[in-house]
Structures are given as C-alpha cells and as structure tokens.
Write an enzyme that holds these catalytic residues in place. Structure first.
Site, PDB file in Angstrom:
ATOM      1  N   CYS A 157       1.115  26.078  -9.212  1.00  0.00           N
ATOM      2  CA  CYS A 157       1.952  25.374  -9.655  1.00  0.00           C
ATOM      3  C   CYS A 157       3.198  25.174  -8.848  1.00  0.00           C
ATOM      4  O   CYS A 157       4.035  24.081  -8.788  1.00  0.00           O
ATOM      5  CB  CYS A 157       2.544  25.561 -11.232  1.00  0.00           C
ATOM      6  SG  CYS A 157       1.600  25.491 -12.592  1.00  0.00           S
TER       7      CYS A 157
ATOM      8  N   HIS B 145       8.808  21.463 -11.810  1.00  0.00           N
ATOM      9  CA  HIS B 145       7.168  21.382 -12.224  1.00  0.00           C
ATOM     10  C   HIS B 145       7.063  21.030 -13.511  1.00  0.00           C
ATOM     11  O   HIS B 145       7.802  21.602 -14.562  1.00  0.00           O
ATOM     12  CB  HIS B 145       6.640  22.638 -11.648  1.00  0.00           C
ATOM     13  CG  HIS B 145       5.243  22.840 -12.508  1.00  0.00           C
ATOM     14  ND1 HIS B 145       4.446  21.959 -12.218  1.00  0.00           N
ATOM     15  CD2 HIS B 145       4.891  23.833 -13.165  1.00  0.00           C
ATOM     16  CE1 HIS B 145       3.184  22.321 -12.744  1.00  0.00           C
ATOM     17  NE2 HIS B 145       3.647  23.427 -13.621  1.00  0.00           N
TER      18      HIS B 145
ATOM     19  N   ASN C 292       0.261  18.072 -16.950  1.00  0.00           N
ATOM     20  CA  ASN C 292       0.825  19.082 -15.979  1.00  0.00           C
ATOM     21  C   ASN C 292      -0.239  18.915 -14.922  1.00  0.00           C
ATOM     22  O   ASN C 292      -1.543  19.153 -15.101  1.00  0.00           O
ATOM     23  CB  ASN C 292       0.587  20.706 -16.612  1.00  0.00           C
ATOM     24  CG  ASN C 292       0.902  21.578 -15.418  1.00  0.00           C
ATOM     25  OD1 ASN C 292       0.633  21.301 -14.368  1.00  0.00           O
ATOM     26  ND2 ASN C 292       1.108  22.562 -16.080  1.00  0.00           N
TER      27      ASN C 292
HETATM   28  O1  UT7 Z   1       2.092  24.929 -15.342  1.00  0.00           O
HETATM   29  C1  UT7 Z   1       1.539  26.495 -15.185  1.00  0.00           C
HETATM   30  C2  UT7 Z   1       2.496  27.216 -16.086  1.00  0.00           C
HETATM   31  N1  UT7 Z   1       2.079  26.906 -17.562  1.00  0.00           N
HETATM   32  C3  UT7 Z   1       3.073  26.934 -18.551  1.00  0.00           C
HETATM   33  O2  UT7 Z   1       4.334  27.043 -18.118  1.00  0.00           O
HETATM   34  C4  UT7 Z   1       2.513  27.105 -19.747  1.00  0.00           C
HETATM   35  C5  UT7 Z   1       3.430  27.713 -20.903  1.00  0.00           C
HETATM   36  N2  UT7 Z   1       2.925  27.824 -22.017  1.00  0.00           N
HETATM   37  C6  UT7 Z   1       2.975  26.673 -22.886  1.00  0.00           C
HETATM   38  O3  UT7 Z   1       3.205  25.685 -22.523  1.00  0.00           O
HETATM   39  C7  UT7 Z   1       2.564  26.775 -24.270  1.00  0.00           C
HETATM   40  O4  UT7 Z   1       2.291  28.242 -24.508  1.00  0.00           O
HETATM   41  C8  UT7 Z   1       1.268  26.084 -25.023  1.00  0.00           C
HETATM   42  C9  UT7 Z   1       1.625  24.707 -24.956  1.00  0.00           C
HETATM   43  C10 UT7 Z   1       0.199  26.286 -23.917  1.00  0.00           C
HETATM   44  C11 UT7 Z   1       0.762  26.452 -26.166  1.00  0.00           C
HETATM   45  O5  UT7 Z   1       1.853  26.284 -27.139  1.00  0.00           O
HETATM   46  P1  UT7 Z   1       2.113  27.530 -28.134  1.00  0.00           P
HETATM   47  O6  UT7 Z   1       3.478  26.703 -28.913  1.00  0.00           O
HETATM   48  O7  UT7 Z   1       2.489  28.678 -27.271  1.00  0.00           O
HETATM   49  O8  UT7 Z   1       1.151  27.511 -28.704  1.00  0.00           O
HETATM   50  P2  UT7 Z   1       0.211  29.220 -29.372  1.00  0.00           P
HETATM   51  O9  UT7 Z   1      -0.613  29.314 -27.712  1.00  0.00           O
HETATM   52  O10 UT7 Z   1       1.021  30.316 -29.783  1.00  0.00           O
HETATM   53  O11 UT7 Z   1      -0.610  28.900 -30.415  1.00  0.00           O
HETATM   54  C12 UT7 Z   1      -0.306  28.313 -31.612  1.00  0.00           C
HETATM   55  C13 UT7 Z   1      -1.261  27.807 -32.321  1.00  0.00           C
HETATM   56  C14 UT7 Z   1      -2.789  28.721 -32.229  1.00  0.00           C
HETATM   57  O12 UT7 Z   1      -3.225  28.723 -33.730  1.00  0.00           O
HETATM   58  P3  UT7 Z   1      -2.957  29.997 -34.812  1.00  0.00           P
HETATM   59  O13 UT7 Z   1      -3.410  31.204 -33.947  1.00  0.00           O
HETATM   60  O14 UT7 Z   1      -1.581  29.881 -35.023  1.00  0.00           O
HETATM   61  O15 UT7 Z   1      -3.810  29.713 -36.105  1.00  0.00           O
HETATM   62  C15 UT7 Z   1      -3.622  28.099 -31.580  1.00  0.00           C
HETATM   63  O16 UT7 Z   1      -4.943  28.187 -31.817  1.00  0.00           O
HETATM   64  O17 UT7 Z   1      -1.774  26.599 -31.890  1.00  0.00           O
HETATM   65  C16 UT7 Z   1      -3.274  26.559 -31.804  1.00  0.00           C
HETATM   66  N3  UT7 Z   1      -3.766  25.733 -30.631  1.00  0.00           N
HETATM   67  C17 UT7 Z   1      -3.822  24.500 -30.793  1.00  0.00           C
HETATM   68  N4  UT7 Z   1      -4.010  23.643 -32.005  1.00  0.00           N
HETATM   69  C18 UT7 Z   1      -4.361  22.425 -31.927  1.00  0.00           C
HETATM   70  C19 UT7 Z   1      -3.823  25.941 -29.341  1.00  0.00           C
HETATM   71  N5  UT7 Z   1      -3.830  24.936 -28.665  1.00  0.00           N
HETATM   72  C20 UT7 Z   1      -4.081  23.848 -29.230  1.00  0.00           C
HETATM   73  C21 UT7 Z   1      -4.309  22.570 -29.544  1.00  0.00           C
HETATM   74  N6  UT7 Z   1      -4.416  21.912 -30.603  1.00  0.00           N
HETATM   75  N7  UT7 Z   1      -4.449  22.000 -28.415  1.00  0.00           N
END
Ligand code: UT7
Length: 349
Positions: free
Chosen positions: A114, A276, A306
C-alpha cells in the site's frame, strides 16, 4: 539542486463495476456490512484475460505522458509499484517498457504494497534531484481480483480490494518552493505476517507443520507451490484486519505530521491530503485527528475499493481532474500497509 514536480498524471480503472451486492453471490456478506465497516460501495475488476496489472499501467501511463507534453521516447526511467505483478518475476517494470515501446531505459520494481507508490515517488525524486534522470514514469497498478478468496472464508479481505492503475511523470523544476518538499519512509517488520500473502515463497513454513513431517525431500520441487498449499488456502492474502486498523490510525497521522513539521507547516496549510484508500473509517479518523475539513481530504474508496499501490495516484489524479488541486497548492500523500511500511510525501503542486 532542482526539485521534482508532477508534470503529468493519469489513471485507469477497468470498465467492470462490481457492487457489494454482486459479491453476495459468492460469499456470506452484505452491502450494509461492507459500507458500514469500510465505506466501499463498489469496485472495479479487470477483464479476466485481456487486462493485467501491466496493461492497466500502460493505459494510465499513456495519459500521464501525454499530459506532461511528452512522448514515450522521452521517458528515461520507470519505477513500478505493485503487489500483484503479471509474473512472480520479472517485474512489471520491464513489461511496461516492452508494452509501451520505450527505449532500453532502467526499470525498477517496488514491493511496498500500500505504500508502494509513495516509496516509488520518493525514489524517483532522488534521481531527479541528483540530475540523473529528467522524465521518470512512476506507476502503481494492481489486479487484485485474480488472487482473492471469494468464499466466505476470505470475505474480510476480498470485499476490500479492487483493480486499477495510476501513473505520474516526474520532472525537475527550478521554480523556487515548488515540487516535492520532502518524503518520509518507514518500516517495522515486527508484524510482517499479519498482512501478507505467504505462498508461493521460500520460507518453507508450510512444511514445518506436523502433518507434513513425513514430507519426502525428493519432492522438494513442490515446496514452493503445491496442491497442499491450495487445499489449505495458503495462496490467498491473509489479514488480521483489526490489528492493521489499530496501527494504521496511529501511523497515518504520525507520518503526515512528520512531513508538515519538517517543512515548518501545519495541517491547516494543506490544500489536499491524499491518503491511501485503505478504509473510509481510517481516513475519517485521520481527518478528525488532524482537524482537517472535508474539503482537505480526498476519498474515493467508495467507488474503487482499496487498490493498494494504485490508490494514491488514482485519488491524486481524480482530485486534480476535478480542479481541487491547483498550481501552488500544498498536497500531502500518505500511505500505510503490509510490512508494515508507511510513508508520506509533501509537495507544492
Ligand atoms: O490497505 C492495507 C491496509 N489494510 C487496512 O488498513 C485494513 C484495516 N482493517 C480494516 O479495514 C478492518 O479491520 C476490516 C474492514 C478488514 C474488517 O472490519 P472490522 O470492523 O475490523 O471487522 P472484524 O474483522 O473485527 O470482523 C467483525 C465480524 C466478524 O464476525 P464475528 O466474529 O464478530 O461473528 C467477521 O467474521 O465481521 C465478520 N466479517 C464479515 N461479515 C460480513 C468479516 N468480513 C465480513 C464481510 N461480510 N465481508
């Protein structure tokens, strides 16, 4: 010593628009979840067989070169940033050189994910300052859609990424105060594995697992890439999203302030911050932290997702095309991602 200015900028995104609802055909997700957590509404996916990371880079580069008032023959160096190259090797730099019919100029590939474009720009800036090159093509391009896990297992990663390319031509200027004022590059490999694609690779970690204890040394040819890796879903990017998020919201403001402080400037002096496009929530957090108004931060993750190394030049290009960046404006580019690596570039347009 001259400084470097962006003399031409271009972008390319594939025609194929993929909405959040489209993704629900492959995995358990929803438009609501994706928009709420990331801000993304849709992204573009390259044509399966006719578009590659390099072909998209060609389209963006043609525009950048034309806008700089140059021809392909004027370019004397290429810096190409991507994490989704056409081939494991050689890199996309030489493929771009070939596709555009350039002279036998140097082509450097940057692997900083990134932060790749900001790193690439910083490298080009040094070559301009020393007088070694006059017209450097700096490119960020990604074809993520070819390498994502579209099952529910991979949904936290696959819904985020999109395809596209951006390019700039960097040139020297003697105009006082104009151009790139400073660039700032950082890394910390302590968390290299929390946002990574492990295979294919030479680490052999996969084979240290108990279940492969009886692995036959005679099969060493399969250690780089094997059916077992595919079966174990080890060939897709892995990300601990929340952990990446927590570090990103610290490092973005830090590296932007580093650039401003180095030049005796403040966030209020910024005409435009081009972060980014990792996650709209990250950009909003950074905006709040630096007390920037909406007009000072450019976001287009809603349309493109992204696009990793391409996100900064695509956003910069759009902001410029919309007339939101004019000659003399103070612009800051900032990025954070896998590695971790993070970087900023402050410029007077
Ligand atoms: O560009 C490179 C650098 N990357 C970044 O900066 C990304 C940084 N991180 C993020 O943007 C966020 O962490 C994400 C968008 C990737 C994820 O969002 P989050 O709010 O941190 O969600 P999480 O990973 O903590 O997941 C929460 C819940 C989980 O379910 P449970 O365990 O609470 O039942 C996941 O399984 O959301 C679930 N989940 C989804 N649900 C529906 C994860 N992905 C999805 C999805 N659709 N696509």
């Amino acid at each position: 010593m001259p400084s470097s200015v962006i003399a031409g900028i271009g972008m390319y995104v594939p025609a194929n628009v993929v909405t959040n609802n489209d993704l629900t055909r492959y995995m358990e997700t929803s438009d609501e979840w994706i928009q709420e957590r990331t801000g993304i509404k849709e992204r573009r996916y390259a044509h399966r067989t006719q578009e590659t990371t390099t072909t998209m880079a060609v389209e963006a580069s043609k525009i950048a070169i034309e806008r700089a008032g140059l021809t392909v023959q004027d370019i004397d160096f290429i810096v190409f940033a991507t994490l989704s190259p056409d081939y494991y090797f050689p890199g996309c730099g030489v493929l771009l050189q070939r596709a555009m019919g350039m002279r036998q100029i140097g082509a450097l590939d940057v692997r900083n994910q990134c932060s790749g474009f900001v790193y690439a720009l910083s490298i080009a800036d040094q070559f301009i300052k020393t007088g070694m090159y006059k017209n450097i093509l700096v490119v960020g391009s990604e074809k993520h859609s070819f390498g994502l896990d579209f099952s529910t297992r991979g949904r936290n990663v696959s819904v985020i990424f999109g395809d596209g390319a951006g390019a700039v031509v960097l040139q020297p200027t003697e105009e006082d105060g104009r151009g790139i004022l400073s660039t700032h590059l950082h890394s910390d490999g302590a968390d290299a594995e929390i946002l990574a694609m492990y295979n294919p690779g030479t680490h052999a970690n996969h084979w240290k697992e108990e279940k492969y204890a009886s692995f036959d040394e005679a099969e060493i040819g399969q250690m780089f890439f094997s059916h077992a890796m595919i079966d174990d879903a080890q060939v897709f990017p892995f990300m601990d999203g929340p952990a990446v998020f927590k570090t990103a919201v610290v490092k973005f403001p830090e590296v932007i302030m580093e650039a401003l402080n180095t030049n005796g400037l403040t966030p209020q002096d910024l005409k435009m911050l081009i972060p980014h496009q990792a996650n709209l929530r990250i950009s909003q957090f950074v905006q709040q932290k630096l007390k920037l108004c909406d007009d000072q931060v450019y976001n287009n993750i809603q349309q493109y997702g992204n696009t990793t190394a391409a996100s900064v030049p695509i956003a910069l290009c759009e902001a410029w095309e919309q007339g939101r960046i004019q000659k003399g404006d103070l612009v800051c580019l900032a990025a954070f991602g896998s590695g971790f690596t993070w970087a900023s570039a402050l410029m007077r347009w």
